[in-house]
Design a protein around this motif. Structure first.
Motif, PDB file in Angstrom:
ATOM      1  N   VAL A 378       0.866  -1.177   0.000  1.00  0.00           N
ATOM      2  CA  VAL A 378       0.000   0.000   0.000  1.00  0.00           C
ATOM      3  C   VAL A 378       0.902   1.227   0.000  1.00  0.00           C
ATOM      4  O   VAL A 378       1.635   1.467   0.957  1.00  0.00           O
ATOM      5  N   LEU A 379       0.863   1.991  -1.076  1.00  0.00           N
ATOM      6  CA  LEU A 379       1.734   3.152  -1.221  1.00  0.00           C
ATOM      7  C   LEU A 379       1.110   4.383  -0.581  1.00  0.00           C
ATOM      8  O   LEU A 379      -0.052   4.701  -0.817  1.00  0.00           O
ATOM      9  N   HIS A 385       8.735   8.764  -3.659  1.00  0.00           N
ATOM     10  CA  HIS A 385       8.782   8.473  -5.100  1.00  0.00           C
ATOM     11  C   HIS A 385       7.355   8.484  -5.623  1.00  0.00           C
ATOM     12  O   HIS A 385       6.417   8.104  -4.917  1.00  0.00           O
ATOM     13  N   SER A 386       7.185   8.882  -6.863  1.00  0.00           N
ATOM     14  CA  SER A 386       5.842   8.994  -7.426  1.00  0.00           C
ATOM     15  C   SER A 386       5.200   7.627  -7.577  1.00  0.00           C
ATOM     16  O   SER A 386       5.877   6.597  -7.680  1.00  0.00           O
ATOM     17  N   LEU A 387       3.876   7.631  -7.616  1.00  0.00           N
ATOM     18  CA  LEU A 387       3.151   6.356  -7.731  1.00  0.00           C
ATOM     19  C   LEU A 387       3.457   5.660  -9.047  1.00  0.00           C
ATOM     20  O   LEU A 387       3.412   4.428  -9.135  1.00  0.00           O
ATOM     21  N   GLU A 388       3.818   6.414 -10.107  1.00  0.00           N
ATOM     22  CA  GLU A 388       4.213   5.779 -11.372  1.00  0.00           C
ATOM     23  C   GLU A 388       5.557   5.071 -11.235  1.00  0.00           C
ATOM     24  O   GLU A 388       5.745   3.950 -11.741  1.00  0.00           O
ATOM     25  N   PRO A 398      -0.569  -7.431  -6.317  1.00  0.00           N
ATOM     26  CA  PRO A 398      -1.509  -6.309  -6.179  1.00  0.00           C
ATOM     27  C   PRO A 398      -0.897  -5.150  -5.395  1.00  0.00           C
ATOM     28  O   PRO A 398      -0.174  -5.351  -4.423  1.00  0.00           O
ATOM     29  N   ARG A 399      -1.182  -3.940  -5.852  1.00  0.00           N
ATOM     30  CA  ARG A 399      -0.737  -2.746  -5.143  1.00  0.00           C
ATOM     31  C   ARG A 399      -1.930  -1.822  -4.931  1.00  0.00           C
ATOM     32  O   ARG A 399      -2.782  -1.676  -5.815  1.00  0.00           O
ATOM     33  N   TRP A 400      -1.989  -1.221  -3.748  1.00  0.00           N
ATOM     34  CA  TRP A 400      -3.056  -0.299  -3.399  1.00  0.00           C
ATOM     35  C   TRP A 400      -2.464   1.085  -3.183  1.00  0.00           C
ATOM     36  O   TRP A 400      -1.271   1.224  -2.930  1.00  0.00           O
ATOM     37  N   PHE A 401      -3.302   2.094  -3.267  1.00  0.00           N
ATOM     38  CA  PHE A 401      -2.856   3.465  -3.070  1.00  0.00           C
ATOM     39  C   PHE A 401      -3.597   4.078  -1.890  1.00  0.00           C
ATOM     40  O   PHE A 401      -4.834   4.090  -1.862  1.00  0.00           O
ATOM     41  N   GLN A 402      -2.835   4.559  -0.913  1.00  0.00           N
ATOM     42  CA  GLN A 402      -3.425   5.228   0.243  1.00  0.00           C
ATOM     43  C   GLN A 402      -3.595   6.705  -0.071  1.00  0.00           C
ATOM     44  O   GLN A 402      -2.703   7.328  -0.657  1.00  0.00           O
ATOM     45  N   LEU A 403      -4.752   7.245   0.297  1.00  0.00           N
ATOM     46  CA  LEU A 403      -5.064   8.634  -0.030  1.00  0.00           C
ATOM     47  C   LEU A 403      -5.442   9.411   1.228  1.00  0.00           C
ATOM     48  O   LEU A 403      -6.374   9.035   1.941  1.00  0.00           O
ATOM     49  N   ALA A 426      -6.957  -0.743  -5.423  1.00  0.00           N
ATOM     50  CA  ALA A 426      -7.836  -0.306  -4.333  1.00  0.00           C
ATOM     51  C   ALA A 426      -7.290   0.997  -3.766  1.00  0.00           C
ATOM     52  O   ALA A 426      -6.094   1.292  -3.882  1.00  0.00           O
ATOM     53  N   LEU A 427      -8.181   1.774  -3.154  1.00  0.00           N
ATOM     54  CA  LEU A 427      -7.795   2.988  -2.454  1.00  0.00           C
ATOM     55  C   LEU A 427      -7.979   2.783  -0.957  1.00  0.00           C
ATOM     56  O   LEU A 427      -8.948   2.162  -0.531  1.00  0.00           O
ATOM     57  N   VAL A 428      -7.054   3.318  -0.191  1.00  0.00           N
ATOM     58  CA  VAL A 428      -7.136   3.270   1.268  1.00  0.00           C
ATOM     59  C   VAL A 428      -7.154   4.714   1.755  1.00  0.00           C
ATOM     60  O   VAL A 428      -6.144   5.406   1.697  1.00  0.00           O
TER      61      VAL A 428
END
Length: 645
Positions: A378-379, A385-388, A398-403, A426-428
């Motif tokens: 979960v980034l 570093h950028s999500l890209e 699988p990778r998720w993005f925390q917001l 997924a978003l967290v």
């Protein structure tokens, strides 16, 4: 041009990809392909500069050959993948396996008639040798039919390829500690004039998995000249690996996580020890002595007196697992289904911001480690570093993005669109940090990585964020804008509903401790919850996450999955959380300490230890899967103490 060739098309349950020797081509494995059974689909790598790739220049380095092969094989993940390299091909297969980390798991590596990668092969300078000398050596080793050796045109072609390959071989360098995670079977002919069984044993240092040496009757080309014998041996290993994989779930590289114990002990016979302690609870003290004070304070710091952090640990320590006997849990399947995906284990890497504070590669090293071990990452929004950039290192796990929901909704939507485009599934949404907690360790050092420009890469690379800045804005201006809009302290549950209108990605709400908040989150569109007190970093004196877990679970009554974090330090902690109702667990500080102490290798070490201990916890409580961990396997020492009084 794709360099993979297939001689006998089969719909096998396994793929075996073969890498030829110096001067050889894919056709060297034609007889072996014919000898193998129909359940093994055989492919061979065609190096450039020979046979149907003759018009292409020969590769100048082993690494170039491996890179081409890895690119061609990256999509070969629909069935167990086995690599077989003969002589020089063993080095190409080894380097290919290393490059495939996170893209296609290698179930087993076979190395035939080849000394270890770090060994000096003492290859002669073929450009200084006459053709007759090289032909004499080919006769000694075998593998080239006599009619070819006697035909000037044909032998001229072989020598052209061989000279190029040996030049690449002479340039090859490999560190003593370079290793693959796949089990390794080394094959050597009983009469090989170039290699011995004793030389083959040193391959053990180049795998963290099982290492076995097997002999075949014959010389340097026993693998291809005695195809039936070689096929029987290969089939035995491949079928055994597939059977173990089927019985034990989707285990990384065909092994159970608990096999780490055996690997470490076997490696000890050869004088190798783990890079860090296997007791993950000790890593914090090690990090205290090794990391810069500012970095350690940032990672280890908690709110106020640290009461919440201590409560997190006490909650785990006060619960005890109850072992169960004679339940036959020989094979465990750690996989779980979450957010529409099958995860290899009920463990994810929690979002931790600004990881370059502890290691220069930060989230990039963490993402590679997660991909290698097979644990979703979960980034953090506040990554260095950028999500890209991180997506490029994340492989197929699988990778998720925390917001953190920004007050500028245009920036929020832009970040979500980038996450969708980057393959995050997924978003967290973290809701417990609208204000920075009172953290004395950070405050005493007057240190914030963000105000120094670290941890804001997702903003400085975002077009909507930059649209709010003048052209040529200085870094200080970017930091000021980040501080103004990165988190919305006025956000309400309507913000979650807005986000659900923006994206179809499942949204998990992180930071839930109260049952009413759990119900509200679900009512406003949450597809999952994370019970968390931010690792004790926000409100001093808060309830522990583990104590809050059962009530939150009851509040949503199975409508959405419930995850938890905060205070997790071991595989048995994970087992306790699962038994008390968590569908999966996020782990944070231990892997960050591993990152700071030993980079990617440190993160891999932490994850493998955590999964090994979880696997053993299942075995020792008589459970075959995480779903079998239930509350009756937990006792609470607090209640025992009260009853005794």
């Amino acid at each position: 041009m794709n360099g993979i060739r297939t001689f006998h098309h089969r719909d096998g349950t396994a793929r075996l990809v073969c890498f030829p020797h110096a001067g050889g081509g894919a056709s060297a494995f034609l007889a072996l392909s014919a000898a193998l059974p129909d359940d093994i689909e055989v492919h061979a790598v065609q190096y450039p500069g020979r046979q149907d790739r003759r018009s292409e220049p020969c590769a100048e380095a082993i690494e170039d050959l491996a890179a081409q092969a890895a690119t061609a094989l990256a999509g070969y993940d629909d069935r167990p993948l086995f690599l077989l390299g003969h002589s020089m091909g063993a080095l190409v297969a080894f380097e290919t396996a290393r490059l495939l980390r996170g893209r296609a798991a290698v179930t087993r590596l076979f190395a035939s008639a080849a000394r270890p990668p770090a060994a000096d092969w003492a290859e002669p300078d073929v450009d200084a040798l006459a053709d007759e000398q090289i032909v004499g050596e080919l006769r000694r080793l075998g593998g080239v039919p006599e009619p070819v050796l006697d035909d000037p045109e044909m032998i001229g072609e072989v020598l052209r390829q061989l000279r190029a390959d040996v030049r690449a071989l002479r340039r090859y360098r490999c560190g003593d500690d370079a290793a693959v995670a796949a089990p390794l079977t080394v094959l050597v002919g009983t009469d090989d004039p170039k290699n011995s069984v004793a030389q083959m044993r040193d391959w053990a240092r180049h795998t963290t998995g099982e290492h076995v040496v097997e002999t075949l009757h014959g010389g340097h080309f026993a693998l291809t000249e005695r195809a039936a014998e070689a096929a029987a041996l290969l089939t035995r290993y491949i079928r055994t690996d597939i059977a173990e994989r089927a019985n034990g779930g989707d285990r990384a590289n065909g092994t159970a996580p608990a096999d780490l114990v055996r690997e470490i002990l076997v490696a000890g016979v050869n004088g190798r020890r783990p890079p860090l302690s296997t007791d993950l609870t000790t890593l914090e003290e090690t990090a205290r002595t090794k990391l810069p004070p500012d970095a350690f304070a940032y990672v280890a710091g908690t709110a106020g007196s640290g009461a919440t952090g201590r409560a997190n640990r006490a909650a785990f320590e006060e619960r005890r697992l109850v072992p169960r006997m004679l339940r036959g849990a020989v094979h465990r399947d750690l996989t779980v289904r979450l957010a529409g995906q099958r995860l290899p284990a009920p463990v994810l890497l929690a979002p931790v911001a600004a990881q370059t504070v502890v290691h220069p590669q930060g989230e990039l090293a963490t993402a590679r480690a997660a991909a290698e071990v097979g644990v979703p990452f979960v980034l953090s929004t506040f990554a260095a570093h950028s999500l890209e950039e991180v997506a490029e290192q994340s492989g197929r796990v699988p990778r998720w993005f925390q917001l953190y929901l920004p007050s500028d909704r245009a920036v929020a939507e832009s970040l979500v669109r980038r996450a969708e485009a980057g393959g995050y599934t997924a978003l967290v949404v973290t809701v417990d940090a609208a204000y920075l907690g009172f953290r004395p360790m950070e405050l005493d050092n007057a240190y914030s990585p963000f105000l120094r420009g670290t941890g804001i890469a997702n903003f400085t690379t975002d077009p909507a964020f930059r649209a709010g800045l003048p052209d040529g804005a200085e870094p200080a201006a970017m930091v000021r804008r980040w501080a103004e809009i990165s988190i919305d302290p006025a956000a309400t549950w309507d913000g979650l509903a807005w986000l659900r209108d923006v994206t179809d990605l499942p949204v998990f709400v992180k930071g839930i401790l109260h049952p009413d908040d759990a119900r509200l989150a679900v009512e406003h569109g949450a597809r999952g919850l994370v019970v968390s007190n931010h690792g004790g970093r926000q409100l001093d004196g808060s309830t522990s996450a583990l104590d809050a877990l059962p009530a939150v679970r009851d509040a949503v009554a199975g409508r959405v999955p419930v995850l938890m974090d905060s205070g997790v330090r071991s595989g048995t902690d994970v087992a306790k959380a699962l038994a008390l109702g968590a569908d999966a667990v996020l782990v944070g500080r231990p892997y960050v300490y591993g990152l700071g102490l030993s980079g990617q290798q440190g993160v891999e070490h932490v994850l493998r230890c955590l999964l090994a201990e979880l696997d053993l916890a299942l075995a020792l409580t008589g459970c075959a899967s995480p779903a079998e961990l239930t509350p009756d396997l937990i006792t609470d020492q607090r209640f025992r103490s009260s009853a005794a009084e």
